[in-house]
Enzyme design. Structure first.
Site, PDB file in Angstrom:
ATOM      1  N   LYS A 188      54.140 -32.612 -68.091  1.00  0.00           N
ATOM      2  CA  LYS A 188      53.006 -33.316 -68.704  1.00  0.00           C
ATOM      3  C   LYS A 188      52.049 -33.816 -67.620  1.00  0.00           C
ATOM      4  O   LYS A 188      52.376 -33.766 -66.425  1.00  0.00           O
ATOM      5  CB  LYS A 188      53.536 -34.478 -69.540  1.00  0.00           C
ATOM      6  CG  LYS A 188      54.208 -35.569 -68.720  1.00  0.00           C
ATOM      7  CD  LYS A 188      54.971 -36.550 -69.595  1.00  0.00           C
ATOM      8  CE  LYS A 188      55.631 -37.607 -68.731  1.00  0.00           C
ATOM      9  NZ  LYS A 188      56.754 -38.271 -69.402  1.00  0.00           N
ATOM     10  N   TYR A 223      33.883 -51.763 -45.823  1.00  0.00           N
ATOM     11  CA  TYR A 223      33.453 -52.771 -46.804  1.00  0.00           C
ATOM     12  C   TYR A 223      34.266 -54.046 -46.663  1.00  0.00           C
ATOM     13  O   TYR A 223      35.491 -53.999 -46.493  1.00  0.00           O
ATOM     14  CB  TYR A 223      33.650 -52.243 -48.228  1.00  0.00           C
ATOM     15  CG  TYR A 223      32.663 -51.175 -48.620  1.00  0.00           C
ATOM     16  CD1 TYR A 223      31.298 -51.466 -48.741  1.00  0.00           C
ATOM     17  CD2 TYR A 223      33.091 -49.883 -48.893  1.00  0.00           C
ATOM     18  CE1 TYR A 223      30.394 -50.481 -49.113  1.00  0.00           C
ATOM     19  CE2 TYR A 223      32.198 -48.895 -49.274  1.00  0.00           C
ATOM     20  CZ  TYR A 223      30.848 -49.202 -49.377  1.00  0.00           C
ATOM     21  OH  TYR A 223      29.965 -48.238 -49.743  1.00  0.00           O
TER      22      TYR A 223
HETATM   23  C1  LIG Z   1      58.053 -38.134 -68.700  1.00  0.00           C
HETATM   24  C2  LIG Z   1      59.316 -38.018 -69.434  1.00  0.00           C
HETATM   25  C3  LIG Z   1      60.484 -37.530 -68.818  1.00  0.00           C
HETATM   26  C4  LIG Z   1      60.571 -37.243 -67.332  1.00  0.00           C
HETATM   27  O1  LIG Z   1      60.786 -38.456 -66.633  1.00  0.00           O
HETATM   28  P1  LIG Z   1      60.982 -38.479 -65.039  1.00  0.00           P
HETATM   29  O2  LIG Z   1      61.244 -39.909 -64.757  1.00  0.00           O
HETATM   30  O3  LIG Z   1      59.684 -38.022 -64.454  1.00  0.00           O
HETATM   31  O4  LIG Z   1      62.099 -37.574 -64.736  1.00  0.00           O
HETATM   32  C5  LIG Z   1      61.609 -37.342 -69.606  1.00  0.00           C
HETATM   33  N1  LIG Z   1      61.588 -37.636 -70.922  1.00  0.00           N
HETATM   34  C6  LIG Z   1      60.495 -38.140 -71.546  1.00  0.00           C
HETATM   35  C7  LIG Z   1      60.551 -38.457 -72.991  1.00  0.00           C
HETATM   36  C8  LIG Z   1      59.334 -38.362 -70.829  1.00  0.00           C
HETATM   37  O5  LIG Z   1      58.266 -38.865 -71.433  1.00  0.00           O
END
Ligand SMILES: *Cc1c(COP(=O)(O)O)cnc(C)c1O
Length: 358
Positions: free
Chosen positions: A36, A255
């Site tokens: 994602k 800055y």
């Molecule tokens: C993002 C996500 C993961 C992966 O988590 P990590 O900590 O990056 O391994 C797994 N399950 C769900 C439901 C998620 O939203």
């Protein structure tokens, strides 16, 4: 000299990290590669191609799944947040996607439609995260209806840990027990583990694991580097050194004039800033890598530039490529300096950063 900020995506490292995930789970356990948020900032399609040996991909929403299908990636894809509306649900069925069902609204819609191509749903149980999902009691009550519904070909039970990055946290056991109680009356496939739980809790692996951050070579644990679970960084972020100048003791830089030279200083200017996603809150002293040596950030991060103290690195030259994180400089270390986590730093890289597969 290139002015481009580049993120080199190491395909071999992604594959190595997936292998590390697989090596830690039993042979029958399926690995869902979580890609994602544009593959945690690495580039959705690039990452999907590199991780072609995963059993499934997981993305946040339909749009991300569409991008994968458009380039003819045929692997099963799970939508972690489910769907909104009839059109999305029909697309899920047509595109052979799998979806989380986490609410009465989603179940209501699914119930009311007849899908030509029945779908696999992942029934989300809220075991303690307090975010999405049905209570274990609601889930148990729903299961017979779900399993009997003609639009549903298969049900997977799923839940998500709130504190897996702290393996000793009492909530982990509570959540696992809560989830197991709700699964006990069925023999449906289950899924619980993110990266942290995959690495720390073999009893929770069950049928599907869902690693994300570990695939990108970063540690899910605050007190443990990525090197200990033998992960390799999947991204090296680099920008060019565009100017070098000498300043006198007492002169300030950037800055707010937040940094003042205590001695005559050789100052370098690098063409990256928060406009590329390099965190503005990084303090003086944050390390950068030039010609294999660490040099400290000095002064505030600007939109398109940062400044470093090159006094100790006489050989640095305009045109040198500077590593902000990656090989030799873990993103976890920079995230800690920023008071954040690697997830955020990786995801917030903007589209101005050119991703190059390497
Ligand atoms: C993002 C996500 C993961 C992966 O988590 P990590 O900590 O990056 O391994 C797994 N399950 C769900 C439901 C998620 O939203």
């Amino acid at each position: 000299m290139s002015r481009l900020v580049t993120a080199t995506i190491h395909m071999e490292a992604l594959q190595h990290n997936l292998q590390q995930a697989r090596a830690r789970v039993g042979g029958g356990v399926q690995v869902v590669a979580v890609i994602k948020a544009n593959g945690y900032g690495h580039g959705l399609i690039t990452v999907a191609h590199a991780l072609h040996q995963a059993d499934l991909y997981a993305v946040g929403c339909l749009d991300e799944a569409l991008q994968l299908r458009q380039v003819h990636i045929e692997k099963p894809i799970l939508l972690l947040e489910g769907f909104e509306g009839e059109e999305e649900l029909r697309a899920i069925s047509q595109l052979n996607l799998q979806t989380v069902v986490h609410s009465e609204q989603q179940w209501g819609l699914l119930q009311s439609l007849s899908l030509k191509q029945p779908i696999t749903i992942w029934l989300k149980v809220d075991s303690g995260m307090g975010r999405l999902g049905f209570t274990p009691q609601q889930a148990e009550a729903l299961l017979p209806e779900l399993q009997a519904h003609p639009s549903i070909s298969r049900v997977v039970l799923t839940s998500h840990f709130a504190n897996a990055d702290q393996p000793d946290h009492a909530m982990n056991r509570q959540q696992q027990e809560c989830f197991e109680r709700c699964c006990v009356t069925t023999d449906l496939p289950r899924s619980l583990c993110n990266s942290a739980a995959l690495l720390s809790n073999p009893t929770a692996h069950v049928e599907f694991v869902r690693p994300g951050i570990m695939l990108y070579g970063s540690s899910p644990f605050a007190d443990q580097s990525a090197a200990s679970p033998q992960l390799k960084p999947a991204m090296t972020l680099q920008a060019p050194l565009i100017a070098i100048k000498s300043i006198k003791a007492g002169e300030s830089v950037g800055y707010g004039s937040t940094w003042v030279a205590e001695q005559p200083t050789r100052l370098g200017v690098i063409a990256i800033g928060y406009g590329h996603g390099y965190p503005r809150q990084l303090p003086n002293g944050t390390p950068l890598l030039i010609r294999g040596a660490r040099v400290p950030l000095v002064g505030r991060v600007s939109m398109d530039m940062i400044t470093v103290d090159l006094t100790a690195l006489a050989e640095a030259e305009v045109g040198d490529l500077v590593t902000l994180w990656g090989e030799g400089l873990p993103v976890d270390e920079i995230a800690q300096q920023a008071g954040s986590i690697s997830y955020e730093l990786l995801c917030q890289l903007t589209s101005r950063v050119e991703r190059v597969a390497g």
